[in-house]
Design a protein around this motif. Structure first.
Motif, short mmCIF file in Angstrom:
data_model
loop_
_atom_site.label_atom_id
_atom_site.label_comp_id
_atom_site.label_asym_id
_atom_site.label_seq_id
_atom_site.Cartn_x
_atom_site.Cartn_y
_atom_site.Cartn_z
N TRP A 614 1.18 5.86 10.62
CA TRP A 614 2.16 5.85 9.53
C TRP A 614 3.41 6.60 9.97
CZ3 TRP A 614 3.51 10.50 6.99
CH2 TRP A 614 4.26 10.37 5.83
N LYS A 618 6.42 6.80 1.05
CA LYS A 618 5.83 7.89 0.26
C LYS A 618 4.33 8.00 0.54
CE LYS A 618 5.94 9.45 -4.49
NZ LYS A 618 5.70 8.62 -5.65
N HIS A 619 3.68 6.86 0.69
CA HIS A 619 2.23 6.88 0.88
C HIS A 619 1.86 6.08 2.11
CE1 HIS A 619 1.93 8.86 -2.88
NE2 HIS A 619 2.58 7.89 -3.49
N GLY A 620 0.61 6.14 2.44
CA GLY A 620 0.18 5.51 3.69
C GLY A 620 -0.53 4.19 3.51
N TYR A 622 -4.34 2.17 3.82
CA TYR A 622 -5.79 2.15 4.01
C TYR A 622 -6.14 1.00 4.95
CZ TYR A 622 -6.46 5.24 -0.01
OH TYR A 622 -6.44 6.30 -0.88
N TYR A 643 -7.63 5.61 7.30
CA TYR A 643 -6.41 5.81 6.51
C TYR A 643 -5.35 6.41 7.42
CZ TYR A 643 -3.06 8.09 3.42
OH TYR A 643 -1.90 8.51 2.84
N GLY A 645 -1.58 8.17 7.10
CA GLY A 645 -0.62 8.71 6.15
C GLY A 645 -0.39 10.14 6.55
N TYR A 646 -0.02 10.95 5.59
CA TYR A 646 0.29 12.33 5.94
C TYR A 646 -0.93 13.05 6.53
CZ TYR A 646 2.48 16.82 5.84
OH TYR A 646 3.01 18.02 6.22
N GLY A 674 -1.72 -0.92 0.95
CA GLY A 674 -0.92 0.28 0.76
C GLY A 674 -1.63 1.23 -0.19
N ARG A 675 -1.35 2.50 -0.02
CA ARG A 675 -1.93 3.48 -0.94
C ARG A 675 -0.92 3.78 -2.03
NH1 ARG A 675 -3.41 9.76 0.45
NH2 ARG A 675 -3.60 10.39 -1.71
N ASP A 676 -1.28 3.51 -3.25
CA ASP A 676 -0.41 3.78 -4.41
C ASP A 676 0.99 3.21 -4.20
OD1 ASP A 676 -2.52 5.23 -5.37
OD2 ASP A 676 -1.77 7.14 -4.59
N SER A 680 5.13 1.74 2.70
CA SER A 680 4.95 2.42 3.98
C SER A 680 5.41 1.59 5.18
CB SER A 680 3.49 2.88 4.13
OG SER A 680 2.75 2.02 4.90
#
Ligand code: ACM
Length: 690
Positions: A614, A618-620, A622, A643, A645-646, A674-676, A680
């Protein structure tokens, strides 16, 4: 072509050009332009001269004029290194050199001589001289280790192809004429392998040892037990491996797919004593001492899962059941007030010392949780009778007993920084990972190995950019938090600045630990190790005045070719081969399959390790699975949930290509969402390329 190049240099003389049956050119030249060899670690004294020595095949080739064959000569001390050299040379040149006995001091025409005869005693047990002339090579050293290191330098002075596992043709096997006088700065030049969090097989450990030998590293510190595993057979206490070697969860960021030690239910493995002895022997042949580490009194959940009777056991203590499946350990501390615990630990160490002849025995000693001791009547009674209120001092009391006992067995105990937290423990050396105990220990004339976590833990991220106060990591498979860039490793100075000069000899050297919570495979281990361990080798070997970052990175260009020929999956410290990317417009809200054409990145059968990384948004993302397609037919799939992301979770996938078909189209497919949200961006890249 080669001849043309040589003739262009105008340096080509008395060479013999032969056409051999395979239609390849074989060349034996005695004088061409000498290039400065890119040696790692850099030797203390290096002079190059004009001309080269050329390896010529020892056996006559039917129907062709007889060449002056190269031979290997060695005295009795040099014979093992002569045999080692012959074995290495055979692999890539195909030339089968016999080692002839020769106890003379004089160079032998067309021979590589390894001898102690006439050696400079001042070079010590590990120093050597290497003289390469057009008609003879001499490796001269006072002792066997020096002859071995001379042979290692000779191999590095040959073209990098010398490290190949199979014969290659068309390479001029020449060594530039030179004189080297060399010796190590420090006696402890180490690497720590954690076989607990990820279990490395016996053969994988041998691969690690070979890569250490290339760098003249001489200590493999082997982390053999911890909360999440016990890895060495102990005959008197068989449950240590029957119970303690197996956990039912992979844990951390280990990928089941990358592991040879996950059967779908159990994860783990252990070394029988016979296997451990085989590794000790293999290491000894490479002048590497294996220092075993058995953790006590903390980090001991695996041992206590096997034998809970050695835990504290009180109504308010953590009483188990001890699980190997916890990443933050709960109460994995021995009850050191029980005499039977001390007997058990001595039993274990007795068998450990039978297997490992190392002068040092590592007993861990880090990060002990004191709660059980504080709550347990036996430990409280002992601390009261000893007049000890402080649990650090209580640990010190225990450690001193173990140190004295190990000393009585003719060995020396070494432990992590915390063993000295309660005051100095005598009969002991310290491995200073916290950078807190070196000066205190050395000024007490006790030995220290430097292994500061902030600078030398090579399991941490290697590449990234400092951005404001933080670090933006580059495209690596995720690692333990922390940033240990190559340049900082190279700049590391093992002697603490505030240590008075009279005590500097108590700093034995430095070591690069590589914890394996985030290391699922040998390939990934090598990615973490190199080239940072190459820098640690030079930190330990080369005089500080000769160290130079630009020069080192220039030499690394050739050194990486050596690593490539050895099949070592080093971190190229550049953007790894990118396989694809995703953007918000491609990111699905619900699981859907994305595919990328990766044909250009596939050229051989074997493992294809891919990582999702990522980059922004804002989000990563899955990832449900990743798969490899050949001509649109799926041939392999890694189905673990990941996953990116951060805070990434297992975002690396292992795909296996049983047979490579030239001309086929290869695609990577992955089910992602995408997560939420779908904002990304990221890339997919390959993390192995040998
Ligand atoms: C350590 O890293 N706990 C020695």
């Amino acid at each position: 072509m080669l001849l043309e190049v040589l003739n262009q240099h105008g340096q080509f003389c008395s060479s013999l050009k032969l056409r051999i049956s395979a239609g390849l050119w074989l060349l034996c030249a005695t004088s061409v332009l000498a290039a400065l060899p890119a040696l790692v670690p850099r030797p203390q004294v290096l002079q190059t001269n004009a001309g080269v020595f050329t390896l010529c095949p020892p056996q006559a080739i039917p129907g062709l004029p007889t060449l002056a064959p190269t031979t290997i000569h060695a005295d009795e001390v040099g014979r093992p290194s002569g045999e080692y050299l012959a074995m290495q040379l055979f692999k890539s040149t195909g030339y089968r050199f016999q080692v002839e006995s020769n106890s003379g001091a004089a160079a032998v025409s067309q021979a590589i001589l390894l001898t102690t005869n006439g050696a400079l005693g001042s070079l010590g047990g590990e120093g050597y001289e290497l003289t390469v002339a057009t008609n003879a090579i001499v490796i001269r050293a006072p002792a066997a280790a020096g002859l071995f290191y001379g042979a290692q330098t000779l191999l590095q002075a040959l073209p990098p192809e010398i490290y190949g596992a199979r014969p290659v043709s068309g390479v001029p096997w020449t060594v530039p004429c030179l004189y080297i006088k060399d010796w190590p700065r420090f006696p402890w030049r180490g690497f720590m392998l954690d076989s607990v969090r990820h279990f490395f097989t016996k053969d994988e450990v041998k691969v690690v040892l070979d890569s250490m030998a290339l760098h003249k590293l001489n200590v493999l510190h082997w982390h053999l037990d911890d909360d999440s595993g016990w890895r060495l057979e102990i005959r008197k206490w068989p449950l240590l491996t029957q119970v303690g070697a197996w956990r039912t969860d992979m844990m951390w960021n280990l990928n089941p797919r990358a592991s040879q030690c996950w059967d779908g239910t159990n994860y783990g493995g252990f070394y029988t004593q016979a296997e451990a002895r085989e590794i000790v022997e293999y290491a000894a042949q490479r002048h590497i001492t294996v220092v075993p580490e058995i953790e006590m009194p903390g980090h001991s959940s695996a041992a206590l899962a096997a034998y809970p009777q050695f835990a504290c056991g009180c109504p308010t203590c953590y009483n188990g059941p001890y699980s190997l499946n916890v990443t933050s350990y709960v109460g994995g501390v021995f009850c050191i007030a029980r005499p039977e615990t001390m007997d058990f630990l001595k039993d274990v160490l007795t068998e450990v010392m039978e297997v490992f002849p190392s002068p040092y025995i590592h007993i861990g000693g880090d990060e002990v949780r004191f709660t059980n001791w504080q709550n347990h009547n036996l430990d409280r009674a002992l601390t009261n009778s000893l007049g000890i209120a402080d649990m650090q001092k209580y640990q010190g009391h225990f450690t001193q007993q173990i140190a004295n006992w190990i000393k009585s067995q003719g060995r020396t105990m070494i432990g992590w920084s915390e063993i000295m937290n309660g005051g100095l423990v005598t009969n002991a050396a310290v491995m200073d990972w916290l950078n807190t105990r070196a000066v205190q220990t050395a000024t007490n004339r006790q030995y220290v190995v430097m292994a500061p976590s902030a600078t030398l833990y090579i399991n941490k991220w290697e590449t990234g950019d400092q951005n404001g106060g933080g670090v933006v990591f580059s495209n690596e498979p995720p690692a333990q938090s922390g940033f240990v860039p190559l340049a900082s490793v190279y700049a590391y100075e093992p002697i603490p600045t505030n240590l008075p000069p009279a005590y500097t000899n108590y700093i034995l050297g430095a070591e690069g630990p590589c914890w394996s919570e985030w290391i699922p495979s040998l390939l990934n281990l090598q990615f973490r190790m190199f080239p940072r361990l190459s820098a640690i080798a030079e930190v330990n070997w080369t005089a500080p005045a000769l160290k130079n970052w630009m020069d080192f990175t220039n030499r690394l260009v050739v050194h990486k070719q050596r690593l490539t020929h050895m099949g070592i999956n080093y971190n190229p410290s550049a953007t790894p081969p990118q396989l694809g990317a995703w953007t918000p417009s491609l990111t699905p809200a619900n699981y859907a399959t994305l595919t990328w054409d990766i044909t250009a990145s596939v050229s051989a059968p074997g493992e294809i390790n891919v990582s999702f990384c990522w980059k922004s948004g804002k989000h990563g993302l899955y990832i449900a699975w990743a798969a490899l397609l050949e001509n649109e037919v799926e041939i392999d799939r890694d189905t673990h949930a990941g996953y990116t992301g951060y805070t990434p979770v297992k975002p690396s996938y292992v795909l296996r290509l049983p047979a490579y078909r030239p001309g086929a189209t290869y695609r990577l497919a992955a089910s992602v969402k995408g997560r939420d949200g779908t904002d990304s961006h990221g890339i997919v890249y390959r993390t192995n390329w040998n």
